[in-house]
Scaffold this active site. Sequence first.
Site, PDB file in Angstrom:
ATOM      1  N   GLY A 190       0.996  -1.188  -0.036  1.00  0.00           N
ATOM      2  CA  GLY A 190      -0.035   0.014  -0.081  1.00  0.00           C
ATOM      3  C   GLY A 190       0.808   1.444  -0.154  1.00  0.00           C
TER       4      GLY A 190
ATOM      5  N   CYS B 170     -14.119   2.376 -28.767  1.00  0.00           N
ATOM      6  CA  CYS B 170     -15.409   2.656 -29.090  1.00  0.00           C
ATOM      7  C   CYS B 170     -15.960   2.819 -27.744  1.00  0.00           C
ATOM      8  CB  CYS B 170     -16.122   1.667 -29.923  1.00  0.00           C
ATOM      9  SG  CYS B 170     -17.669   2.210 -30.516  1.00  0.00           S
TER      10      CYS B 170
ATOM     11  N   GLU C  63       4.730  -6.307   1.450  1.00  0.00           N
ATOM     12  CA  GLU C  63       4.337  -6.794  -0.152  1.00  0.00           C
ATOM     13  C   GLU C  63       4.605  -5.512  -0.927  1.00  0.00           C
ATOM     14  OE1 GLU C  63       1.812 -10.648   1.442  1.00  0.00           O
ATOM     15  OE2 GLU C  63       0.993  -8.655   0.733  1.00  0.00           O
ATOM     16  N   PRO C  64       5.477  -4.777  -1.191  1.00  0.00           N
ATOM     17  CA  PRO C  64       5.434  -3.596  -2.105  1.00  0.00           C
ATOM     18  C   PRO C  64       5.127  -4.074  -3.624  1.00  0.00           C
ATOM     19  CG  PRO C  64       7.636  -4.002  -1.422  1.00  0.00           C
ATOM     20  CD  PRO C  64       6.986  -5.037  -0.848  1.00  0.00           C
TER      21      PRO C  64
END
Length: 443
Positions: free
Chosen positions: A248, A361, A290-291
């Site tokens: 985070g 589109c 946990e980067p």
Amino acid sequence: MYLHGTSTIDDNGHLNIGGCDTQALAAEYGTPLYIVDEALVRQRAREYVEAFRASGLRFQVAYASKAFCVMAMCAIAEEEDMSLDVVSDGELHTALKAGFPAQRIHFHGNNKTPDEIDMALDADIGCFVVDNFIELELLNALAADKGKTVNILLRITPGVEAHTHDYISTGQQDSKFGFDLGNGSAYSAIEHGMKLANLKILGVHSHIGSQIFEVEGFRMAVDKVADFAVEINRKLGLTFSVINLGGGFGIRYTEEDKPLPVAEYVQAITDAIISNFSAASYPLPEIWVEPGRSIVGDAGTTLYTVGTSKEIPGVRKYIAVDGGMTDNPRPALYESKYEAVLANRADEAAEETVSVAGKCCESGDMLIWDLELPRVQRGDLLAVFCTGAYNYAMASNYNRIRRPAVVFVKDGQADLAVKRESFDDIVGNDVMPARLKKPSMAK
């Protein structure tokens, strides 16, 4: 103009990344093109590893591969002494195919299938992060079938939610992930998990949010996790050897973003761990983080070619590029903001305000609103910064558009890491039912 990592502007006014001229890269590899600044990726990884080493604690820095998972990135993570967090069989296969050591792989996910679990068990990965009671039972049974005992962490929701500048101490209970700390399910999961013969509980995992620019949320999470660890030890006799505090950590996308240096996040976490566990006379656990985004996010740049334009007098000028939501869905999904320059005229002053549209589109296929640029011409190259995380990872074939190539650049050398998809790749998994085949197709 804010330039990340090794980015510079040369005497021709061209944007260079990793010593490579982006105009030359476009000529060789085409556009859209993902460009990864390898030196910056390695610098970010080392910032985490070195900061944890300075703390004196045992640790693992696990790259969260969901941010950007290709074999070349897995190889760099291994070389930089990182572990690896995977969340699917595809990410696990990519890691194993790249030769990443299985014992340094952690498997996440709230709904791991039996096939995924079997695949991970057969590979002898280092740890499963268990998300719910059904998974506890399933993993134990599948491990027993193979005569194995596996390491696990239990993912808990600690009652702390943090995003950018805000943190809420009562948040995050309403989540699809993990065992809730507040309602007792986390305690029950530990108690039950201890009875399962083929599981070894190392500790717990906590993740409080994304794009976090403060440290207070992490401190609050450590406080709650430490209190829980002490309670479990006192009541159940289990000592956690690992505490995983997730990821985070924020990055700078635009000037509005003010991330902290990596060392400040790490010091806040390690100081809180040492303070809380020492005060409780509890053995200092190994710390895992946990980067993902903060390793690769600002190391990525996407290069586009400008095509058409449309000016609505008194309202807005649109320019359209040859990519869009297929290679970067984040603006459509999250209203994410980016900065960009004309890569072939990066030294020229801004003369107009434009909004950058993609080629899909879809009216919502917009990459950037109200961007200041020199007067844009057809054929100009637009470089959009900080696209290293969750861009290639979330790319799609909507409108049957081919996904771009990926190149890693470093010290003047460009290496292809992912080939641009071909038209045959687009139809490669299509199967024409025999009853629909025309005679000419049967030949």
